[in-house]
Design a protein around this motif. Structure first.
Motif, mmCIF file in Angstrom:
data_model
loop_
_atom_site.group_PDB
_atom_site.id
_atom_site.type_symbol
_atom_site.label_atom_id
_atom_site.label_comp_id
_atom_site.label_asym_id
_atom_site.label_seq_id
_atom_site.Cartn_x
_atom_site.Cartn_y
_atom_site.Cartn_z
ATOM 1 N N SER A 310 0.825 -1.205 0.000
ATOM 2 C CA SER A 310 0.000 0.000 0.000
ATOM 3 C C SER A 310 0.861 1.257 0.000
ATOM 4 C CB SER A 310 -0.921 -0.007 1.223
ATOM 5 O OG SER A 310 -1.607 1.223 1.346
ATOM 6 N N LEU A 311 1.919 1.254 0.788
ATOM 7 C CA LEU A 311 2.800 2.427 0.870
ATOM 8 C C LEU A 311 3.607 2.621 -0.405
ATOM 9 C CD1 LEU A 311 3.968 2.033 4.568
ATOM 10 C CD2 LEU A 311 2.619 3.929 3.633
ATOM 11 N N ARG A 312 3.924 1.538 -1.100
ATOM 12 C CA ARG A 312 4.596 1.693 -2.388
ATOM 13 C C ARG A 312 3.673 2.402 -3.386
ATOM 14 N NH1 ARG A 312 6.569 -3.554 -1.271
ATOM 15 N NH2 ARG A 312 4.989 -4.519 -2.624
ATOM 16 N N LEU A 313 2.387 2.089 -3.310
ATOM 17 C CA LEU A 313 1.426 2.710 -4.219
ATOM 18 C C LEU A 313 1.118 4.152 -3.816
ATOM 19 C CD1 LEU A 313 -1.045 -0.306 -4.602
ATOM 20 C CD2 LEU A 313 0.499 0.580 -6.356
ATOM 21 N N LEU A 314 1.088 4.405 -2.512
ATOM 22 C CA LEU A 314 0.783 5.750 -2.011
ATOM 23 C C LEU A 314 1.624 5.990 -0.747
ATOM 24 C CD1 LEU A 314 -0.974 8.309 -2.309
ATOM 25 C CD2 LEU A 314 -2.652 7.218 -0.799
ATOM 26 N N PRO A 315 2.797 6.579 -0.905
ATOM 27 C CA PRO A 315 3.711 6.738 0.244
ATOM 28 C C PRO A 315 3.162 7.633 1.357
ATOM 29 C CG PRO A 315 4.892 6.973 -1.832
ATOM 30 C CD PRO A 315 3.438 6.968 -2.169
ATOM 31 N N ASP A 316 2.370 8.631 1.028
ATOM 32 C CA ASP A 316 1.913 9.600 2.025
ATOM 33 C C ASP A 316 0.704 9.060 2.790
ATOM 34 O OD1 ASP A 316 1.602 11.841 3.555
ATOM 35 O OD2 ASP A 316 0.660 13.047 1.984
ATOM 36 N N GLN A 317 0.971 8.129 3.709
ATOM 37 C CA GLN A 317 -0.074 7.564 4.561
ATOM 38 C C GLN A 317 0.464 7.466 5.994
ATOM 39 O OE1 GLN A 317 -2.691 4.305 2.832
ATOM 40 N NE2 GLN A 317 -0.901 4.032 1.522
ATOM 41 N N PRO A 318 0.415 8.548 6.745
ATOM 42 C CA PRO A 318 1.005 8.558 8.099
ATOM 43 C C PRO A 318 0.454 7.456 9.004
ATOM 44 C CG PRO A 318 0.427 10.782 7.406
ATOM 45 C CD PRO A 318 -0.141 9.864 6.383
ATOM 46 N N ARG A 319 -0.846 7.193 8.912
ATOM 47 C CA ARG A 319 -1.438 6.175 9.790
ATOM 48 C C ARG A 319 -0.868 4.794 9.497
ATOM 49 N NH1 ARG A 319 -5.757 2.835 8.927
ATOM 50 N NH2 ARG A 319 -6.711 1.905 10.789
ATOM 51 N N ILE A 320 -0.711 4.462 8.240
ATOM 52 C CA ILE A 320 -0.178 3.143 7.873
ATOM 53 C C ILE A 320 1.310 3.064 8.211
ATOM 54 C CG2 ILE A 320 0.161 1.504 5.986
ATOM 55 C CD1 ILE A 320 -2.759 1.930 6.917
ATOM 56 N N LEU A 321 2.024 4.147 8.026
ATOM 57 C CA LEU A 321 3.435 4.180 8.428
ATOM 58 C C LEU A 321 3.571 3.924 9.917
ATOM 59 C CD1 LEU A 321 4.732 7.204 6.315
ATOM 60 C CD2 LEU A 321 5.629 4.862 6.216
ATOM 61 N N ASP A 322 2.671 4.508 10.703
ATOM 62 C CA ASP A 322 2.712 4.306 12.155
ATOM 63 C C ASP A 322 2.410 2.854 12.512
ATOM 64 O OD1 ASP A 322 2.703 5.305 14.977
ATOM 65 O OD2 ASP A 322 0.606 4.673 14.848
ATOM 66 N N LEU A 323 1.408 2.256 11.875
ATOM 67 C CA LEU A 323 1.083 0.855 12.139
ATOM 68 C C LEU A 323 2.249 -0.062 11.772
ATOM 69 C CD1 LEU A 323 -2.598 0.673 10.834
ATOM 70 C CD2 LEU A 323 -1.856 0.534 13.207
#
Length: 330
Positions: A310-323
């Motif tokens: 998911s982050l490769r497709l859309l890097p700007d996801q603070p919540r997923i980065l935190d998880l």
């Protein structure tokens, strides 16, 4: 649209005939000769349109404009043909020339706005629709399309008066109520959005955007059983990735984690790049891992893999980065 053109062509022919009848019969001027030739080409254009010969009609309109470059009906006729052919930029130019000649011509302003909207020039579409509405404030399509353009730009407050006006002008038009519902939803007035979506669904077979909008409004209010009912109806009609992802979210909020995971997985079967579904798979599998006593390491690894994709497709996801940061090392 062609019928509208034919109606305007008849009116144009009458106007030209009256103008010619008023001319003196002696000493024919160059202007009268040009108008006579322009009239003949306009008649030819109408005949070509009747026969479905659009390229020939375009050529006839062009010849009419050579005789009289200010002949608005010829510019409008060319615009309508280009519109029919999907040549929206060419249509825009034709309609714009008509608006320069006759700024108070409603059809020219309206169709120019429509062409701008069709090619994504939303700010220009809005300003043109507003000019059209100063000429005819009670035109349904101009109000509805202006509301739609504002919604496309994420400006529901600006869309609201025109969306409401459209429902007043045509209370039986499903699209008008769907527009109004979307405006209410973007303004976070979810009860009003639900009421408008329901009204839209009563006016005909509910299209996917209406059912998804209704389900989303229920989700925003925490009405998960109601959202579930709407989504089940939608999945029975059109099992799209978005519908499965939304159902997965509802199931997760109901703590039905295995069912949620199934729906998120079905969404990815349809669209492997659905970011929300990837995040849903990650959250569902990590939840099952934690609730299962942290014994099934494959669940944890799959969750981390889903979040990373998911982050490769859309890097700007603070919540997923935190998880990912919190759970990938446990």
């Amino acid at each position: 649209m062609m019928q509208q053109f034919r109606t305007r062509r008849v009116a144009l022919m009458l106007a030209l005939a009256l103008a010619l009848a008023g001319c003196q019969t002696t000493g024919r001027s160059a202007e009268r000769i040009n108008e006579s030739a322009a009239q003949a080409h306009m008649v030819e254009a109408g005949e070509f349109l009747e026969a479905g010969q659009l390229d020939s009609a375009l050529a006839a309109f062009g010849l009419a404009l050579e005789e009289n470059p200010r002949l608005v009906e010829a510019h409008m006729g060319m615009g309508e043909i280009y519109h029919e052919q999907g040549e929206y930029d060419l249509a825009s130019r034709a309609y714009e020339r008509a608006t320069v000649i006759e700024p108070n011509n409603f059809d020219a302003q309206y169709y120019l706005g429509l062409m701008h909207q069709l090619v994504g020039r939303l700010e220009q579409a809005i300003s043109t629709y507003l000019r059209a509405l100063t000429i005819n404030p009670d035109h349904y399509e101009a109000n509805a399309n202006l509301a739609s353009a504002y919604l496309q730009l994420g400006r529901p407050e600006s869309a609201m008066p025109y969306a409401k006006r459209a429902t007043v002008l045509r209370p039986g038009e499903q699209a008008a109520w769907a527009n109004l519902a979307a405006a209410h939803s973007l303004m976070r007035d979810y009860p009003a959005a639900i009421a408008a979506y329901r009204r839209a669904s009563e006016l005909g077979e509910a299209a996917q955007p209406i059912l998804l909008g209704l389900a989303d409004a229920h989700i925003r209010m925490g009405n998960f059983p109601e959202a579930e009912n709407v989504l089940q109806s939608l999945l029975g009609i059109q099992p799209t990735a978005t519908a499965h992802e939304r159902m997965g979210y509802v199931r997760f909020k109901q703590e039905r984690f295995v069912d949620a995971l199934n729906h998120f997985s079905q969404a990815l079967t349809i669209d492997p790049s659905d970011i929300a579904a990837l995040n849903g798979v990650g959250v569902s599998k990590m939840t099952l891992f934690l609730k299962g006593g942290r014994n099934d390491r494959l669940l944890k690894d799959d969750a981390v893999a889903a979040w990373r994709k998911s982050l490769r497709l859309l890097p700007d996801q603070p919540r997923i980065l935190d998880l990912l940061s919190r759970y990938q090392r446990i």
